[in-house]
Motif scaffolding. Structure first.
Motif, PDB file in Angstrom:
ATOM      1  N   VAL A 259       2.202   1.725  -3.496  1.00 58.33           N
ATOM      2  CA  VAL A 259       1.174   2.216  -4.416  1.00 58.33           C
ATOM      3  C   VAL A 259       0.945   3.703  -4.196  1.00 58.33           C
ATOM      4  O   VAL A 259       0.781   4.474  -5.148  1.00 58.33           O
ATOM      5  CB  VAL A 259      -0.130   1.423  -4.222  1.00 58.33           C
ATOM      6  CG1 VAL A 259      -1.269   2.061  -5.013  1.00 58.33           C
ATOM      7  CG2 VAL A 259       0.066  -0.032  -4.640  1.00 58.33           C
ATOM      8  N   GLN A 260       0.961   4.122  -2.928  1.00 58.86           N
ATOM      9  CA  GLN A 260       0.775   5.546  -2.650  1.00 58.86           C
ATOM     10  C   GLN A 260       1.901   6.385  -3.248  1.00 58.86           C
ATOM     11  O   GLN A 260       1.649   7.424  -3.885  1.00 58.86           O
ATOM     12  CB  GLN A 260       0.693   5.774  -1.136  1.00 58.86           C
ATOM     13  CG  GLN A 260       0.468   7.242  -0.769  1.00 58.86           C
ATOM     14  CD  GLN A 260       0.582   7.475   0.728  1.00 58.86           C
ATOM     15  OE1 GLN A 260       1.175   6.664   1.427  1.00 58.86           O
ATOM     16  NE2 GLN A 260       0.021   8.562   1.203  1.00 58.86           N
TER      17      GLN A 260
ATOM     18  N   LEU B 198       0.821  -1.205   0.000  1.00 56.22           N
ATOM     19  CA  LEU B 198       0.000   0.000   0.000  1.00 56.22           C
ATOM     20  C   LEU B 198       0.858   1.259   0.000  1.00 56.22           C
ATOM     21  O   LEU B 198       0.547   2.242  -0.695  1.00 56.22           O
ATOM     22  CB  LEU B 198      -0.931  -0.003   1.218  1.00 56.22           C
ATOM     23  CG  LEU B 198      -2.058  -1.048   1.214  1.00 56.22           C
ATOM     24  CD1 LEU B 198      -2.812  -1.010   2.526  1.00 56.22           C
ATOM     25  CD2 LEU B 198      -3.010  -0.813   0.046  1.00 56.22           C
TER      26      LEU B 198
ATOM     27  N   LEU C  41      -5.669   6.979  -7.007  1.00 56.35           N
ATOM     28  CA  LEU C  41      -5.476   5.610  -6.528  1.00 56.35           C
ATOM     29  C   LEU C  41      -4.451   5.576  -5.392  1.00 56.35           C
ATOM     30  O   LEU C  41      -4.638   4.861  -4.400  1.00 56.35           O
ATOM     31  CB  LEU C  41      -5.017   4.718  -7.681  1.00 56.35           C
ATOM     32  CG  LEU C  41      -4.772   3.233  -7.343  1.00 56.35           C
ATOM     33  CD1 LEU C  41      -6.046   2.579  -6.853  1.00 56.35           C
ATOM     34  CD2 LEU C  41      -4.232   2.495  -8.564  1.00 56.35           C
ATOM     35  N   GLY C  42      -3.393   6.371  -5.536  1.00 56.35           N
ATOM     36  CA  GLY C  42      -2.397   6.440  -4.465  1.00 56.35           C
ATOM     37  C   GLY C  42      -2.965   7.013  -3.189  1.00 56.35           C
ATOM     38  O   GLY C  42      -2.627   6.564  -2.091  1.00 56.35           O
ATOM     39  N   ARG C  43      -3.826   8.012  -3.310  1.00 57.72           N
ATOM     40  CA  ARG C  43      -4.441   8.598  -2.121  1.00 57.72           C
ATOM     41  C   ARG C  43      -5.312   7.570  -1.392  1.00 57.72           C
ATOM     42  O   ARG C  43      -5.262   7.444  -0.162  1.00 57.72           O
ATOM     43  CB  ARG C  43      -5.292   9.800  -2.514  1.00 57.72           C
ATOM     44  CG  ARG C  43      -5.904  10.546  -1.327  1.00 57.72           C
ATOM     45  CD  ARG C  43      -6.898  11.597  -1.786  1.00 57.72           C
ATOM     46  NE  ARG C  43      -8.044  11.002  -2.459  1.00 57.72           N
ATOM     47  CZ  ARG C  43      -9.073  10.438  -1.799  1.00 57.72           C
ATOM     48  NH1 ARG C  43      -9.068  10.410  -0.476  1.00 57.72           N
ATOM     49  NH2 ARG C  43     -10.082   9.928  -2.467  1.00 57.72           N
TER      50      ARG C  43
ATOM     51  N   ALA D 299      -4.992   4.329  -1.535  1.00 60.89           N
ATOM     52  CA  ALA D 299      -4.099   3.330  -0.933  1.00 60.89           C
ATOM     53  C   ALA D 299      -3.498   3.860   0.358  1.00 60.89           C
ATOM     54  O   ALA D 299      -3.336   3.122   1.344  1.00 60.89           O
ATOM     55  CB  ALA D 299      -2.993   2.954  -1.919  1.00 60.89           C
ATOM     56  N   GLY D 300      -3.183   5.163   0.394  1.00 59.79           N
ATOM     57  CA  GLY D 300      -2.641   5.761   1.609  1.00 59.79           C
ATOM     58  C   GLY D 300      -3.646   5.742   2.742  1.00 59.79           C
ATOM     59  O   GLY D 300      -3.291   5.479   3.902  1.00 59.79           O
ATOM     60  N   GLU D 301      -4.904   6.009   2.439  1.00 61.39           N
ATOM     61  CA  GLU D 301      -5.932   5.970   3.475  1.00 61.39           C
ATOM     62  C   GLU D 301      -6.093   4.562   4.035  1.00 61.39           C
ATOM     63  O   GLU D 301      -6.220   4.374   5.252  1.00 61.39           O
ATOM     64  CB  GLU D 301      -7.262   6.469   2.902  1.00 61.39           C
ATOM     65  CG  GLU D 301      -7.274   7.949   2.568  1.00 61.39           C
ATOM     66  CD  GLU D 301      -8.607   8.392   2.012  1.00 61.39           C
ATOM     67  OE1 GLU D 301      -9.469   7.502   1.790  1.00 61.39           O
ATOM     68  OE2 GLU D 301      -8.804   9.607   1.807  1.00 61.39           O
ATOM     69  N   GLN D 302      -6.087   3.571   3.144  1.00 63.15           N
ATOM     70  CA  GLN D 302      -6.220   2.190   3.608  1.00 63.15           C
ATOM     71  C   GLN D 302      -5.003   1.756   4.426  1.00 63.15           C
ATOM     72  O   GLN D 302      -5.126   0.994   5.384  1.00 63.15           O
ATOM     73  CB  GLN D 302      -6.423   1.245   2.412  1.00 63.15           C
ATOM     74  CG  GLN D 302      -7.718   1.479   1.659  1.00 63.15           C
ATOM     75  CD  GLN D 302      -8.921   1.326   2.579  1.00 63.15           C
ATOM     76  OE1 GLN D 302      -9.022   0.362   3.328  1.00 63.15           O
ATOM     77  NE2 GLN D 302      -9.818   2.303   2.533  1.00 63.15           N
ATOM     78  N   GLU D 303      -3.835   2.267   4.061  1.00 62.49           N
ATOM     79  CA  GLU D 303      -2.630   1.924   4.833  1.00 62.49           C
ATOM     80  C   GLU D 303      -2.738   2.461   6.257  1.00 62.49           C
ATOM     81  O   GLU D 303      -2.431   1.761   7.231  1.00 62.49           O
ATOM     82  CB  GLU D 303      -1.390   2.498   4.159  1.00 62.49           C
ATOM     83  CG  GLU D 303      -0.100   2.180   4.925  1.00 62.49           C
ATOM     84  CD  GLU D 303       1.048   3.084   4.529  1.00 62.49           C
ATOM     85  OE1 GLU D 303       2.132   2.895   5.101  1.00 62.49           O
ATOM     86  OE2 GLU D 303       0.853   3.968   3.686  1.00 62.49           O
TER      87      GLU D 303
END
Length: 404
Positions: free
Chosen positions: A208-209, A205, A222-224, A226-230
Motif C-alpha cells: 500500500v505504501q 502495508l 494513505l501510503g504514508r 500505511a508506512g508508519e503502521q508498518e
C-alpha cells in the motif's frame, strides 16, 4: 484475562512425600516389634501399649496428610511432632530403667518421620526447629544423657537440616526450569506470529505504501500512513514486547501446574516495562532504540515518564514540522533510567523557552520538567539553532515509585 497453561516437568518433591509415607508405616511397624520382643523389660507395659496404639492409629489415619505439600498443613505438623515428643517423654514411665540404660524410646525412629515432614514442607529452617525440639525431649528423657544420646541427637539434627536445604535448592531449580520452559514456549509462539504477520499484514502495508507513493495525491497520504503502521508493527514484532505475567504455583499439584495470569491493568505494586509504553510512539518518523531486557519501573513512574516523552514528541511535531525525524533512546542503568528524545529540526532560539513561560505557554515547563520533578528526576533540554533539539529525561530508581 487470566489464562492457565500446564507446564509438565519433573517434580522432586512428590517422590520425597511418597518416601516419607512409606517410612512412617515401616517405622511404625518397627516400633511395635521392638516393644513386642522386649516386653519383659517394661515395668508398666500398659503405658507402652496405650501409646503405641495411639501412634499406630495416628500414623494410618494421617497417611493422606503426608501425600503432598498441600495436604501437609502446619496444624498437622504441630500435632504430629507433639505425638512424637509425648512418646519420648513417656518412655521413662513405661520403662523405669530407660534413664540408666541406653535403649530405644517408645516411638523409636518413627520420630524422625515427623522431623522429615517439617524438612520437606518448610525447608531447613523448619527442620532445625523440629529437630531441636526432639533433641531437647531426648535429653530430658535420658536425665543423664550419654555420648550415644548426643550422637543420635546430632545425627537427626544434621540429617534433617541437610534434607531441608536440598529440598529448597530443588524447588528453586524447578522454578528456574519452569521459567525457562515458559520463555521458550513464548519465544516459539512469537516467532510463529512474526512469520504470519510478515507473510500477510506487513507485506500488504508495504505494498500500500509503494502503490500510494506511486499514485500520488490522496493515495500518497494513505501510503504514508500505511508506512508508519508498518514500521510500528515491525518494531513491535521484532522487539517481542510481551506484557509481564504474574506467576503463581498451584500447590495442590505439587510442582506440576503453573498458573500464568496476564493482568491487563497491573496494580501499583507490579513493575511495568517502560518499553511497552514507548513502543506505540515508534513510526516512520520516530525511531525507538531500547535495551533487549525489560526496563521495569513502578507504574506511576513509568506512566509519567512515557507521558513526558509524548510531550517531547508533540513539541517536535509542532515546532520542527511534520517531516522532522525524531529518535528515542532508552538507557537502563542500575541507579536510574534515562530516556533521550532527539530531533533534526531547526532547534529552539536562545531565550525562547523563557519567553514561552512568560506568555503562559507551559508545555516544556509543566508537561516535561514538571512530570520529572514529581518523580524526583530531572529534564535537561539542549538545543542549537539549525542542529535540532535534545531532551534528556532522568528518573532515579530510588525515587521512581514516588510519582503521582
Amino acid at each position: 484475562m487470566a489464562k492457565r497453561e500446564r507446564v509438565v516437568r519433573m517434580s522432586v518433591e512428590q517422590p520425597l512425600w511418597r518416601a516419607l509415607t512409606g517410612y512412617r508405616v515401616l517405622t511404625m511397624v518397627y516400633a511395635v516389634l521392638l516393644f513386642a520382643f522386649g516386653t519383659d523389660r517394661y515395668e508398666r507395659p500398659w503405658i507402652a501399649v496405650a501409646y503405641l496404639a495411639v501412634m499406630c492409629v495416628w500414623t494410618l489415619a494421617t497417611l493422606p496428610k503426608v501425600a503432598n505439600a498441600a495436604s501437609c498443613t502446619r496444624r498437622f505438623l504441630v500435632a504430629d511432632i507433639t505425638v512424637a515428643l509425648v512418646g519420648i517423654l513417656l518412655t521413662p514411665l513405661a520403662d523405669a530403667q530407660a534413664q540408666t540404660v541406653d535403649g530405644p524410646t517408645l516411638p523409636s525412629i518413627w520420630t524422625a518421620g515427623s522431623v522429615l515432614a517439617y524438612a520437606i514442607k518448610g525447608g531447613w529452617r523448619w527442620a532445625g526447629v523440629a529437630s531441636s525440639l526432639v533433641a531437647v525431649a531426648n535429653i530430658v528423657e535420658r536425665g543423664h544423657p550419654s555420648r550415644d544420646t548426643f550422637h543420635n541427637v546430632l545425627l537427626v539434627w544434621v540429617a534433617s537440616i541437610a534434607i531441608g536445604y536440598v529440598v529448597e535448592v530443588a524447588r528453586a531449580s524447578e522454578r528456574t526450569l519452569a521459567r525457562a520452559l515458559e520463555i521458550e514456549a513464548a519465544t516459539r509462539e512469537r516467532e510463529r506470529l512474526a512469520r504470519d504477520i510478515h507473510d500477510s499484514v506487513l507485506q500488504v502495508l508495504a505494498m500500500v505504501q509503494r502503490r500510494g507513493t506511486a499514485l500520488g495525491g490522496e493515495a500518497a497520504e494513505l501510503g504514508r500512513m500505511a508506512g508508519e503502521q508498518e514500521v510500528a508493527l515491525r518494531t513491535l514484532v521484532a522487539g517481542g514486547l510481551i506484557r509481564p505475567s504474574l506467576v503463581s504455583e498451584d500447590e495442590s499439584e505439587g510442582a506440576v501446574v503453573r498458573v500464568v495470569e496476564v493482568d491487563e491493568e497491573p496494580d501499583d505494586d507490579t513493575p511495568v516495562d517502560l518499553r511497552l509504553l514507548l513502543a506505540p510512539r515508534a513510526g516512520s518518523k520516530v525511531t525507538l532504540s531500547e535495551p533487549g531486557a525489560p526496563v521495569l519501573l513502578a507504574p506511576p513512574a513509568a506512566r509519567e515518564l512515557a507521558a513526558a516523552v509524548g510531550a517531547a514528541l508533540d513539541n517536535v511535531r509542532v515546532h520542527a514540522g511534520e517531516d522532522a525525524q525524531a529518535w528515542i533512546l532508552v538507557e537502563d542503568w542500575p541507579d536510574e533510567v534515562i530516556v533521550t528524545v532527539r530531533d533534526d529540526g531547526p532547534g529552539i532560539p536562545e531565550g525562547r523557552l523563557a519567553q514561552a513561560e512568560v506568555e503562559g505557554r507551559m508545555g516544556v515547563a509543566l508537561s516535561i520538567r514538571g512530570r520529572l520533578r514529581d518523580l524526583g528526576g530531572e529534564a535537561e533540554l539542549i538545543s542549537v539553532p539549525g542542529q535540532g533539539t535534545e531532551v534528556e529525561l532522568k528518573v532515579p530508581r530510588g525515587k521512581a515509585g514516588q510519582g503521582r
